[in-house]
Design a protein around this motif. Sequence first.
Motif, PDB file in Angstrom:
ATOM      1  N   LEU A  18       0.809  -1.177  -0.181  1.00 47.75           N
ATOM      2  CA  LEU A  18       0.060  -0.014  -0.018  1.00 47.75           C
ATOM      3  C   LEU A  18       0.899   1.078   0.063  1.00 47.75           C
ATOM      4  N   LEU A  19       1.944   1.220   0.970  1.00 49.77           N
ATOM      5  CA  LEU A  19       2.806   2.510   0.847  1.00 49.77           C
ATOM      6  C   LEU A  19       3.355   2.656  -0.329  1.00 49.77           C
ATOM      7  N   LYS A  20       4.024   1.547  -1.061  1.00 53.76           N
ATOM      8  CA  LYS A  20       4.594   1.554  -2.292  1.00 53.76           C
ATOM      9  C   LYS A  20       3.609   2.095  -3.232  1.00 53.76           C
ATOM     10  N   ASP A  21       2.351   1.779  -3.411  1.00 52.63           N
ATOM     11  CA  ASP A  21       1.454   1.912  -4.206  1.00 52.63           C
ATOM     12  C   ASP A  21       1.243   3.650  -4.031  1.00 52.63           C
ATOM     13  N   LEU A  22       1.302   4.235  -3.069  1.00 53.73           N
ATOM     14  CA  LEU A  22       0.916   5.572  -2.657  1.00 53.73           C
ATOM     15  C   LEU A  22       1.934   6.511  -2.964  1.00 53.73           C
ATOM     16  N   GLU A  23       3.203   5.813  -2.855  1.00 47.66           N
ATOM     17  CA  GLU A  23       4.519   6.643  -3.274  1.00 47.66           C
ATOM     18  C   GLU A  23       4.402   6.755  -4.661  1.00 47.66           C
ATOM     19  N   LYS A  24       4.015   5.649  -5.559  1.00 46.15           N
ATOM     20  CA  LYS A  24       3.951   5.900  -6.824  1.00 46.15           C
ATOM     21  C   LYS A  24       2.770   7.034  -7.304  1.00 46.15           C
ATOM     22  N   LEU A  25       1.882   7.491  -6.599  1.00 48.03           N
ATOM     23  CA  LEU A  25       0.827   8.362  -6.716  1.00 48.03           C
ATOM     24  C   LEU A  25       1.227   9.618  -6.433  1.00 48.03           C
ATOM     25  N   GLU A  26       2.367   9.701  -5.651  1.00 50.39           N
ATOM     26  CA  GLU A  26       2.900  10.961  -5.187  1.00 50.39           C
ATOM     27  C   GLU A  26       2.081  11.553  -3.849  1.00 50.39           C
ATOM     28  N   GLU A  27       1.356  10.247  -3.128  1.00 46.17           N
ATOM     29  CA  GLU A  27       0.676  10.587  -1.914  1.00 46.17           C
ATOM     30  C   GLU A  27       1.647  10.014  -0.835  1.00 46.17           C
ATOM     31  N   HIS A  28       2.050  11.179   0.182  1.00 45.86           N
ATOM     32  CA  HIS A  28       2.839  10.614   1.052  1.00 45.86           C
ATOM     33  C   HIS A  28       2.271  10.723   2.541  1.00 45.86           C
ATOM     34  N   TRP A  29       1.871   9.590   3.084  1.00 49.10           N
ATOM     35  CA  TRP A  29       1.183   9.870   4.358  1.00 49.10           C
ATOM     36  C   TRP A  29       2.496  10.334   5.622  1.00 49.10           C
ATOM     37  N   THR A  30       2.039  11.300   6.461  1.00 52.38           N
ATOM     38  CA  THR A  30       2.951  11.751   7.170  1.00 52.38           C
ATOM     39  C   THR A  30       2.688  11.650   8.666  1.00 52.38           C
ATOM     40  N   PHE A  31       1.492  11.339   9.108  1.00 53.75           N
ATOM     41  CA  PHE A  31       0.913  11.526  10.311  1.00 53.75           C
ATOM     42  C   PHE A  31       0.081  10.499  10.810  1.00 53.75           C
ATOM     43  N   GLY A  32       0.038  10.038  11.929  1.00 59.15           N
ATOM     44  CA  GLY A  32      -0.595   9.130  12.451  1.00 59.15           C
ATOM     45  C   GLY A  32      -0.500   8.948  14.004  1.00 59.15           C
ATOM     46  N   PHE A  33      -1.356   8.391  14.767  1.00 59.57           N
ATOM     47  CA  PHE A  33      -1.113   8.126  16.230  1.00 59.57           C
ATOM     48  C   PHE A  33      -0.827   6.827  16.738  1.00 59.57           C
ATOM     49  N   MET A  34      -0.067   6.771  17.711  1.00 63.41           N
ATOM     50  CA  MET A  34      -0.094   5.553  18.793  1.00 63.41           C
ATOM     51  C   MET A  34      -1.328   5.482  19.356  1.00 63.41           C
ATOM     52  N   PRO A  35      -2.278   4.584  19.310  1.00 60.89           N
ATOM     53  CA  PRO A  35      -3.595   4.783  19.886  1.00 60.89           C
ATOM     54  C   PRO A  35      -3.412   4.954  21.430  1.00 60.89           C
ATOM     55  N   ASN A  36      -2.447   4.861  22.358  1.00 55.88           N
ATOM     56  CA  ASN A  36      -2.404   5.498  23.712  1.00 55.88           C
ATOM     57  C   ASN A  36      -1.873   6.971  23.614  1.00 55.88           C
ATOM     58  N   GLU A  37      -1.593   7.591  22.398  1.00 57.81           N
ATOM     59  CA  GLU A  37      -1.264   8.914  22.607  1.00 57.81           C
ATOM     60  C   GLU A  37      -2.517   9.809  22.282  1.00 57.81           C
ATOM     61  N   LEU A  38      -3.662   9.128  21.520  1.00 64.93           N
ATOM     62  CA  LEU A  38      -4.876  10.060  21.041  1.00 64.93           C
ATOM     63  C   LEU A  38      -5.403  10.641  22.275  1.00 64.93           C
ATOM     64  N   PRO A  39      -5.785  10.093  23.538  1.00 63.52           N
ATOM     65  CA  PRO A  39      -6.551  10.885  24.270  1.00 63.52           C
ATOM     66  C   PRO A  39      -5.931  12.170  24.720  1.00 63.52           C
ATOM     67  N   GLU A  40      -4.742  12.073  25.126  1.00 64.51           N
ATOM     68  CA  GLU A  40      -3.996  13.369  25.534  1.00 64.51           C
ATOM     69  C   GLU A  40      -3.865  14.372  24.351  1.00 64.51           C
ATOM     70  N   TYR A  41      -3.496  13.806  23.240  1.00 65.97           N
ATOM     71  CA  TYR A  41      -3.563  14.753  21.921  1.00 65.97           C
ATOM     72  C   TYR A  41      -4.757  15.642  22.085  1.00 65.97           C
ATOM     73  N   LEU A  42      -6.137  14.794  21.925  1.00 64.62           N
ATOM     74  CA  LEU A  42      -7.408  15.333  21.955  1.00 64.62           C
ATOM     75  C   LEU A  42      -7.639  16.234  23.018  1.00 64.62           C
ATOM     76  N   ASN A  43      -7.090  16.037  24.278  1.00 60.20           N
ATOM     77  CA  ASN A  43      -7.280  16.791  25.392  1.00 60.20           C
ATOM     78  C   ASN A  43      -6.764  18.223  25.219  1.00 60.20           C
ATOM     79  N   GLN A  44      -5.858  18.473  24.514  1.00 59.06           N
ATOM     80  CA  GLN A  44      -5.191  19.849  24.206  1.00 59.06           C
ATOM     81  C   GLN A  44      -6.125  20.614  23.826  1.00 59.06           C
TER      82      GLN A  44
END
Length: 83
Positions: A18-44
């Motif tokens: 999937l990431l190789k296919d996205l690279e060919k389309l010049e779509e670069h994923w740069t952001f995600g969450f570790m599940p345990n980090e999401l509550p603190e991020y949203l709390n901000q």
Amino acid sequence: MHKEILKNPELFLGGEKLLKDLEKLEEHWTFGFMPNELPEYLNQFNIQLLEDLGADEYRQKFLPDRAEKGYEFYRTAFAVKKV
């Protein structure tokens, strides 16, 4: 999206392709969450996480008749603005 897909796509079924296919389309994923980090991020932003489901969990809850595998890095989060 689970942050680990960006560093270790081999941990997820079809992740590397999937990431190789996205690279060919010049779509670069740069952001995600570790599940345990999401509550603190949203709390901000004064947002409360109510539920965070991994792909298998949300398929079971919302798509019980579909037993497909893949895209396990996707997650569904339900949150509300704190009052």
